[in-house]
Design an enzyme around this catalytic site. Structure first.
Site, PDB file in Angstrom:
ATOM      1  N   ASP A 166       0.819  -1.221   0.000  1.00  0.00           N
ATOM      2  CA  ASP A 166       0.000   0.000   0.000  1.00  0.00           C
ATOM      3  C   ASP A 166       0.851   1.268   0.000  1.00  0.00           C
ATOM      4  O   ASP A 166       1.960   1.278   0.532  1.00  0.00           O
ATOM      5  CB  ASP A 166      -0.918  -0.026   1.232  1.00  0.00           C
ATOM      6  CG  ASP A 166      -2.045   0.978   1.123  1.00  0.00           C
ATOM      7  OD1 ASP A 166      -2.372   1.403  -0.004  1.00  0.00           O
ATOM      8  OD2 ASP A 166      -2.605   1.352   2.173  1.00  0.00           O
ATOM      9  N   ASN A 191       1.203   3.335  -2.938  1.00  0.00           N
ATOM     10  CA  ASN A 191       1.698   3.708  -4.271  1.00  0.00           C
ATOM     11  C   ASN A 191       1.159   5.068  -4.721  1.00  0.00           C
ATOM     12  O   ASN A 191       1.883   5.885  -5.287  1.00  0.00           O
ATOM     13  CB  ASN A 191       1.275   2.672  -5.318  1.00  0.00           C
ATOM     14  CG  ASN A 191       1.876   1.307  -5.066  1.00  0.00           C
ATOM     15  OD1 ASN A 191       2.787   1.167  -4.263  1.00  0.00           O
ATOM     16  ND2 ASN A 191       1.357   0.306  -5.756  1.00  0.00           N
ATOM     17  N   GLY A 192      -0.134   5.282  -4.494  1.00  0.00           N
ATOM     18  CA  GLY A 192      -0.779   6.519  -4.945  1.00  0.00           C
ATOM     19  C   GLY A 192      -0.206   7.739  -4.239  1.00  0.00           C
ATOM     20  O   GLY A 192       0.131   8.746  -4.880  1.00  0.00           O
ATOM     21  N   ARG A 213      -1.004   8.517 -10.406  1.00  0.00           N
ATOM     22  CA  ARG A 213      -1.008   7.360  -9.493  1.00  0.00           C
ATOM     23  C   ARG A 213      -0.379   6.127 -10.127  1.00  0.00           C
ATOM     24  O   ARG A 213       0.292   5.345  -9.454  1.00  0.00           O
ATOM     25  CB  ARG A 213      -2.449   7.046  -9.060  1.00  0.00           C
ATOM     26  CG  ARG A 213      -3.081   8.126  -8.188  1.00  0.00           C
ATOM     27  CD  ARG A 213      -4.523   7.754  -7.845  1.00  0.00           C
ATOM     28  NE  ARG A 213      -4.589   6.466  -7.183  1.00  0.00           N
ATOM     29  CZ  ARG A 213      -4.410   6.285  -5.877  1.00  0.00           C
ATOM     30  NH1 ARG A 213      -4.189   7.321  -5.092  1.00  0.00           N
ATOM     31  NH2 ARG A 213      -4.469   5.080  -5.358  1.00  0.00           N
ATOM     32  N   THR A 227     -10.907  -7.104  -4.036  1.00  0.00           N
ATOM     33  CA  THR A 227     -12.260  -7.101  -4.605  1.00  0.00           C
ATOM     34  C   THR A 227     -12.853  -5.681  -4.544  1.00  0.00           C
ATOM     35  O   THR A 227     -13.727  -5.342  -5.332  1.00  0.00           O
ATOM     36  CB  THR A 227     -13.188  -8.080  -3.840  1.00  0.00           C
ATOM     37  OG1 THR A 227     -13.020  -7.881  -2.429  1.00  0.00           O
ATOM     38  CG2 THR A 227     -12.870  -9.524  -4.168  1.00  0.00           C
ATOM     39  N   ASN A 261     -11.013  -2.906  -4.950  1.00  0.00           N
ATOM     40  CA  ASN A 261     -10.270  -1.996  -5.825  1.00  0.00           C
ATOM     41  C   ASN A 261     -10.950  -1.761  -7.182  1.00  0.00           C
ATOM     42  O   ASN A 261     -10.569  -0.851  -7.921  1.00  0.00           O
ATOM     43  CB  ASN A 261      -8.824  -2.468  -6.032  1.00  0.00           C
ATOM     44  CG  ASN A 261      -7.931  -2.299  -4.813  1.00  0.00           C
ATOM     45  OD1 ASN A 261      -7.045  -3.104  -4.545  1.00  0.00           O
ATOM     46  ND2 ASN A 261      -8.151  -1.233  -4.033  1.00  0.00           N
ATOM     47  N   ARG A 306     -12.121   1.787  -8.200  1.00  0.00           N
ATOM     48  CA  ARG A 306     -11.214   2.858  -8.645  1.00  0.00           C
ATOM     49  C   ARG A 306     -11.511   3.277 -10.090  1.00  0.00           C
ATOM     50  O   ARG A 306     -12.169   2.542 -10.829  1.00  0.00           O
ATOM     51  CB  ARG A 306      -9.767   2.367  -8.530  1.00  0.00           C
ATOM     52  CG  ARG A 306      -9.423   2.079  -7.077  1.00  0.00           C
ATOM     53  CD  ARG A 306      -7.955   1.890  -6.885  1.00  0.00           C
ATOM     54  NE  ARG A 306      -7.687   1.686  -5.463  1.00  0.00           N
ATOM     55  CZ  ARG A 306      -6.518   1.851  -4.897  1.00  0.00           C
ATOM     56  NH1 ARG A 306      -5.475   2.215  -5.616  1.00  0.00           N
ATOM     57  NH2 ARG A 306      -6.357   1.653  -3.604  1.00  0.00           N
ATOM     58  N   ARG A 329      -4.898  -1.317   9.195  1.00  0.00           N
ATOM     59  CA  ARG A 329      -6.048  -2.210   9.016  1.00  0.00           C
ATOM     60  C   ARG A 329      -5.663  -3.296   8.015  1.00  0.00           C
ATOM     61  O   ARG A 329      -4.664  -3.172   7.309  1.00  0.00           O
ATOM     62  CB  ARG A 329      -7.264  -1.428   8.514  1.00  0.00           C
ATOM     63  CG  ARG A 329      -7.012  -0.623   7.246  1.00  0.00           C
ATOM     64  CD  ARG A 329      -8.276   0.073   6.729  1.00  0.00           C
ATOM     65  NE  ARG A 329      -7.944   1.000   5.650  1.00  0.00           N
ATOM     66  CZ  ARG A 329      -7.728   2.305   5.806  1.00  0.00           C
ATOM     67  NH1 ARG A 329      -7.840   2.857   7.010  1.00  0.00           N
ATOM     68  NH2 ARG A 329      -7.407   3.073   4.780  1.00  0.00           N
ATOM     69  N   LEU A 330      -6.515  -4.340   7.956  1.00  0.00           N
ATOM     70  CA  LEU A 330      -6.224  -5.464   7.055  1.00  0.00           C
ATOM     71  C   LEU A 330      -6.858  -5.280   5.686  1.00  0.00           C
ATOM     72  O   LEU A 330      -6.464  -5.956   4.722  1.00  0.00           O
ATOM     73  CB  LEU A 330      -6.699  -6.783   7.671  1.00  0.00           C
ATOM     74  CG  LEU A 330      -5.929  -7.241   8.912  1.00  0.00           C
ATOM     75  CD1 LEU A 330      -6.518  -8.532   9.456  1.00  0.00           C
ATOM     76  CD2 LEU A 330      -4.446  -7.435   8.584  1.00  0.00           C
TER      77      LEU A 330
HETATM   78  C1  IPE Z   1      -5.377  -2.683   0.134  1.00  0.00           C
HETATM   79  O1  IPE Z   1      -5.071  -1.353  -0.069  1.00  0.00           O
HETATM   80  C2  IPE Z   1      -5.364  -3.409  -1.184  1.00  0.00           C
HETATM   81  C3  IPE Z   1      -4.059  -3.589  -1.787  1.00  0.00           C
HETATM   82  C4  IPE Z   1      -2.920  -3.173  -1.317  1.00  0.00           C
HETATM   83  C5  IPE Z   1      -4.057  -4.317  -3.026  1.00  0.00           C
HETATM   84  P1  IPE Z   1      -6.201  -0.262  -0.271  1.00  0.00           P
HETATM   85  O2  IPE Z   1      -5.504   1.022  -0.487  1.00  0.00           O
HETATM   86  O3  IPE Z   1      -7.162  -0.680  -1.294  1.00  0.00           O
HETATM   87  O4  IPE Z   1      -6.937  -0.291   1.147  1.00  0.00           O
HETATM   88  P2  IPE Z   1      -7.829   0.811   1.848  1.00  0.00           P
HETATM   89  O5  IPE Z   1      -8.841   1.264   0.855  1.00  0.00           O
HETATM   90  O6  IPE Z   1      -6.922   1.920   2.281  1.00  0.00           O
HETATM   91  O7  IPE Z   1      -8.424   0.104   3.027  1.00  0.00           O
HETATM   92  C1  IPE Z   2      -1.771   0.092  -3.217  1.00  0.00           C
HETATM   93  O1  IPE Z   2      -1.479   1.450  -3.299  1.00  0.00           O
HETATM   94  C2  IPE Z   2      -1.924  -0.547  -4.558  1.00  0.00           C
HETATM   95  C3  IPE Z   2      -3.275  -1.020  -4.862  1.00  0.00           C
HETATM   96  C4  IPE Z   2      -4.295  -0.953  -4.060  1.00  0.00           C
HETATM   97  C5  IPE Z   2      -3.482  -1.597  -6.182  1.00  0.00           C
HETATM   98  P1  IPE Z   2      -2.641   2.521  -3.338  1.00  0.00           P
HETATM   99  O2  IPE Z   2      -2.996   2.778  -4.755  1.00  0.00           O
HETATM  100  O3  IPE Z   2      -3.756   2.106  -2.463  1.00  0.00           O
HETATM  101  O4  IPE Z   2      -1.887   3.783  -2.728  1.00  0.00           O
HETATM  102  P2  IPE Z   2      -2.523   4.859  -1.750  1.00  0.00           P
HETATM  103  O5  IPE Z   2      -3.048   4.136  -0.560  1.00  0.00           O
HETATM  104  O6  IPE Z   2      -3.614   5.560  -2.518  1.00  0.00           O
HETATM  105  O7  IPE Z   2      -1.378   5.752  -1.424  1.00  0.00           O
HETATM  106 MG    MG Z   3      -4.123   2.417  -0.485  1.00  0.00          MG
END
Ligand code: IPE
Ligand code: IPE
Ligand code: MG
Length: 234
Positions: free
Chosen positions: A15, A17-18, A28, A61, A63, A66, A188-189
């Site tokens: 988590d 990356n964005g 992103r 599931t 994601n 987005r 969180r998980l």
């Molecule tokens: C969890 O990250 C899913 C992955 C890393 C693939 P998210 O960014 O989707 O989780 P939330 O929305 O912050 O709970």
């Molecule tokens: C995790 O990074 C990657 C995926 C969920 C695919 P995020 O894209 O959730 O990055 P943040 O949480 O927005 O920084």
């Molecule tokens: Mg995230």
């Protein structure tokens, strides 16, 4: 470090990356590209440190909520990754996909099935990739499989126990989950391996996934090694 202080199976919630991209004024998907590089390196770090198995949360599931262009960017990274492992012929890594592949594009789904089949006898390391994965969906799927077996008379409800459920999870051929590492500062998980996490140690770190290094992995393993795992005992 003693051997039992090394987790046999680590789950990574990749988590941040964005936020990593945003900090740099980049889209992103640039963060996802960097994150995918770290994912590849992390498999090597795990092997070097003596970990047997690692499961990486790549797409949940949830994601699907987005924007379309972000999702297609992630899927194209996956295509590139699949090509990469095809090229490395010396591979001793078994690939297991966790999640319902059928909702992914057909070419990706077919290639993943092929990767799983071709790597099934690789014993050096096991890499799980959680794609269109949700812990709740995984448990619902197991419940449906059990219900079918009950209806067909193959088993009766009294036969249902924890072992039977575990054998129907995507992780059935992996060692027990010892440790979950979540970078990015979230605690969180997010629906990752919720059954398997029942007695896993959780390590949350502030580093964003694209900045995650071998040193971060080592420090999470050190924290794991210092924990007292009681499993309900004293
Ligand atoms: C969890 O990250 C899913 C992955 C890393 C693939 P998210 O960014 O989707 O989780 P939330 O929305 O912050 O709970
Ligand atoms: C995790 O990074 C990657 C995926 C969920 C695919 P995020 O894209 O959730 O990055 P943040 O949480 O927005 O920084
Ligand atoms: Mg995230």
């Amino acid at each position: 470090m003693e051997d039992n202080r090394i987790p046999r199976h680590i789950g990574f919630i990749m988590d941040g990356n964005g936020r990593w991209a945003k900090k740099r004024g980049m889209p992103r998907n640039y963060g996802h590209t960097k994150g995918a590089d770290v994912f590849k390196k992390c498999i090597d770090w795990c092997k070097e440190l003596g970990v047997e198995c690692a499961t990486f949360y790549a797409f949940s599931t949830e994601n699907w909520n987005r924007p379309k262009d972000e999702i297609s960017g992630i899927m194209n990274l996956l295509r590139r990754y699949i090509k990469d492992i095809r090229k490395t012929a010396d591979n001793d890594t078994r690939i297991i996909v966790l999640g319902d592949k059928s909702r992914l594009d057909k070419d990706i789904c077919d290639d993943l099935i092929d990767l799983e089949e071709k790597s099934v006898n690789n014993r050096g390391f096991t890499a799980g990739i959680a794609l269109n994965y949700g812990g709740r969906a995984e448990i619902v799927r197991a419940a449906q499989l059990i219900a079918n077996d009950c209806v067909s008379g193959k088993i009766s409800p009294e036969d249902i126990d924890e072992e039977l459920v575990e054998n129907l999870l995507y992780t059935s051929e992996m060692p027990p989950l010892d440790l979950i590492i979540r970078p990015s500062g979230e605690k969180r998980l997010s629906n990752f391996l919720i059954w398997q996490a029942a007695y896993a140690e959780l390590v949350f770190m502030d580093v964003l996934w694209p900045d995650f290094t071998k040193k971060d992995l080592q420090s999470a393993i050190e924290e794991f090694a210092a924990r007292n795992r009681r499993f309900g005992g004293i």
